[in-house]
Scaffold this active site. Structure first.
Site, short mmCIF file in Angstrom:
data_model
loop_
_atom_site.label_atom_id
_atom_site.label_comp_id
_atom_site.label_asym_id
_atom_site.label_seq_id
_atom_site.Cartn_x
_atom_site.Cartn_y
_atom_site.Cartn_z
N CYS A 22 0.86 -1.17 0.00
CA CYS A 22 0.00 0.00 0.00
C CYS A 22 0.90 1.22 0.00
O CYS A 22 2.03 1.17 -0.48
CB CYS A 22 -0.95 -0.01 1.19
SG CYS A 22 -0.08 0.00 2.77
N PHE A 23 0.47 2.33 0.57
CA PHE A 23 1.30 3.53 0.58
C PHE A 23 2.64 3.29 1.28
O PHE A 23 3.70 3.70 0.80
CB PHE A 23 0.58 4.67 1.31
CG PHE A 23 -0.39 5.41 0.43
CD1 PHE A 23 0.00 5.92 -0.79
CD2 PHE A 23 -1.71 5.60 0.83
CE1 PHE A 23 -0.88 6.62 -1.59
CE2 PHE A 23 -2.59 6.29 0.04
CZ PHE A 23 -2.19 6.80 -1.17
#
Length: 523
Positions: free
Chosen positions: A465-466
């Site tokens: 993810c981020f």
């Protein structure tokens, strides 16, 4: 499948769909610019925009952006198939597109043969999709195909057939089974969708005949049906048929809200009529310009500190086409699937915007046919004040909607812990992004990470993810102590979740995931 697994699937769906969502803002801006600067209202004020060079430039902007905006269902089919495939993802993506076109071609051929579709005279809810005249099943059609192809792919990509059919072993079997299953899906859709579309026709008559209540239903239904690709059934009949009214203006007999509103704009004496304005999306001016802008601010304010910069850039990108051109899909798709409760709130508020603008006689069109909310407010609202546009209503409703969306979205996100943009990671440990780590250094540490989580055979999948490298594992007991990751492997933290671990590597997490998949030969 238990509750946690279902939630995990939906969270993964939200993440998978972030790829097309991130494409939408630039496409929306291009389409919005094209529509705005080729609109008759703006050309009347600035005639030079109607000359060949500006016309060509902005027309090209529009058609380039529509490559994405006009094919969102196909893009979703490809991304879902790719995102949920366990391995051999390229084959899954190819079959996502193949399956989507198979479904549409089967539907179109069957319904044309049975007389439901006339390719030369397509009705509302029918469309030409990549050259195929068929039913427009919208995003739901794309999601259905993507999910079906992902399931088929994961089930059969390692299949071993009898020797006589061995040429179709493994991934070569996936296109064949995709064609078969998506043919069946297309036939099913041919029976399922027409009755639904017929029911929406009856809804149109109810909307037309019930004043403010009908305006509420018009706005709310149009938003609620967007994910199903059925929203066209709500507004198109009013815009271009007698459901939207009939009128004689300056000697011309007109049918449909768009044609009547256009004639009012070009008339020197005919005042605005709210019974026409409500069907050219006057309520959209309120929620697109102000409501969703408030929602974007809520997403930014509730994002985790380490994600605020990225979320801020994303929100600016999605607000520009929304505020200026009324292209709301980029921001709506950023939370539709990961936080449906927010989308329901948004749909209700959209319906309320239409009801209020009807009651307050607000005659500013929000449709792209008139340049979108901002240009319509300027050229049709403020400059058309003498015809009774009542544009001043926005001075009250605009700030009220901005505040309502902002505070409601923020409260719901925080109370329910929704994984809206920038909130994918719930830990406060993700604060030390490895911004200076090079690709070469990452490649050196990848084998050590693999060893620390129990070896290659223990890793089912690697994603990011981020800020986190997300690993799905077979046996959690084989994972090394947390200190190994933070002390020896450069991680800022490690989070243990059901069926795997999330190792915090800051904004380089996606690079770790890419090199991890290459090392595991999962690409």
């Amino acid at each position: 499948m238990n509750k946690e697994e279902v939630l995990g699937k939906f969270q993964r769906l939200g993440k998978v769909l972030m790829t097309p969502v991130l494409i939408l803002p630039i496409a929306g801006i291009l389409v919005g610019l094209g529509n705005a600067f080729t609109s008759k209202s703006l050309i009347a004020v600035a005639p030079w925009l109607g000359t060949i060079v500006p016309t060509m430039i902005f027309t090209l902007c529009k058609v380039a952006g529509n490559v994405v905006m006009g094919n969102i269902p196909a893009i979703f089919a490809i991304c879902v198939a790719y995102g949920f495939a366990k391995s051999e993802k390229a084959t899954a993506a190819l079959c996502g597109f193949l399956g989507y076109m198979t479904m549409n071609t089967v539907m179109g051929t069957f319904l044309t043969t049975t007389g439901v579709i006339d390719p030369a005279n397509l009705a509302t809810g029918q469309s030409s999709i990549l050259g195929v005249s068929t039913l427009d099943t919208g995003v739901i059609g794309g999601l259905a195909v993507g999910a079906l192809v992902a399931w088929l792919h994961n089930r059969y990509y390692k299949i071993e057939l009898p020797p006589v059919l061995s040429i179709f072993n493994g991934t070569r079997f996936i296109p064949a089974v995709t064609l078969l299953f998506c043919t069946v899906l297309g036939l099913l859709m041919s029976f399922i969708f027409p009755p639904i579309q017929g029911a929406l026709g009856m809804l149109s008559e109810f909307i037309r005949s019930t004043g403010a209540l009908g305006s509420f239903v018009y706005g709310a239904a149009e938003r609620l049906l967007l994910p199903f690709g059925l929203h066209h059934f709500v507004y198109l009949p009013f815009m271009f048929t007698s459901l939207g009214g009939t009128a004689t203006i300056d000697g011309m007999d007109l049918t449909g809200a768009v044609n009547i509103y256009n004639a009012i704009l070009n008339s020197s004496s005919t005042p605005f009529d709210i019974e026409v304005s409500r069907f050219v999306m006057n309520g959209k001016v309120i929620f697109a310009m102000f409501g969703l802008t408030g929602a974007a601010l809520a997403f930014y304010r509730t994002a985790l500190p380490e994600n605020k910069k990225k979320v801020g850039a994303l929100m600016i990108a999605v607000v520009i086409p929304c505020f200026f051109m009324g292209i709301t899909e980029p921001i709506e798709y950023s939370f539709l699937f990961i936080a449906p409760v927010l989308y329901v709130f948004h749909a209700v508020m959209a319906g309320l915007a239409y009801a209020l603008t009807y009651l307050l006689n607000f005659n500013v069109a929000g449709s792209a046919a008139f340049g979108g909310p901002f240009l319509s407010l300027v050229f049709n609202g403020i400059l058309g004040a003498g015809k009774g546009s009542n544009w001043q209503v926005i001075l009250i409703l605009g700030p009220a909607y901005f505040a309502a969306y902002y505070f409601a979205f923020k409260a719901i996100i925080l109370k329910k812990g929704l994984k809206t943009p920038g909130r994918e990671d719930a830990s406060d440990e993700d604060d030390a992004p490895q911004a200076t780590v090079s690709s070469t250094e990452i490649s050196k540490v990848i084998p050590q990470i693999i060893q620390a989580v129990g070896g290659a055979q223990n890793i089912k999948s690697a994603d990011a993810c981020f800020t986190r490298l997300r690993l799905q594992l077979n046996d959690m007991d084989k994972v090394a102590d947390d200190g190994v990751f933070t002390r020896d492997l450069g991680a800022n933290g490690i989070v243990h979740v059901s069926g795997g671990v999330q190792i915090v590597y800051g904004n380089k997490a996606s690079l770790y995931a890419t090199q991890m998949r290459e090392a595991l030969e999962q690409e």
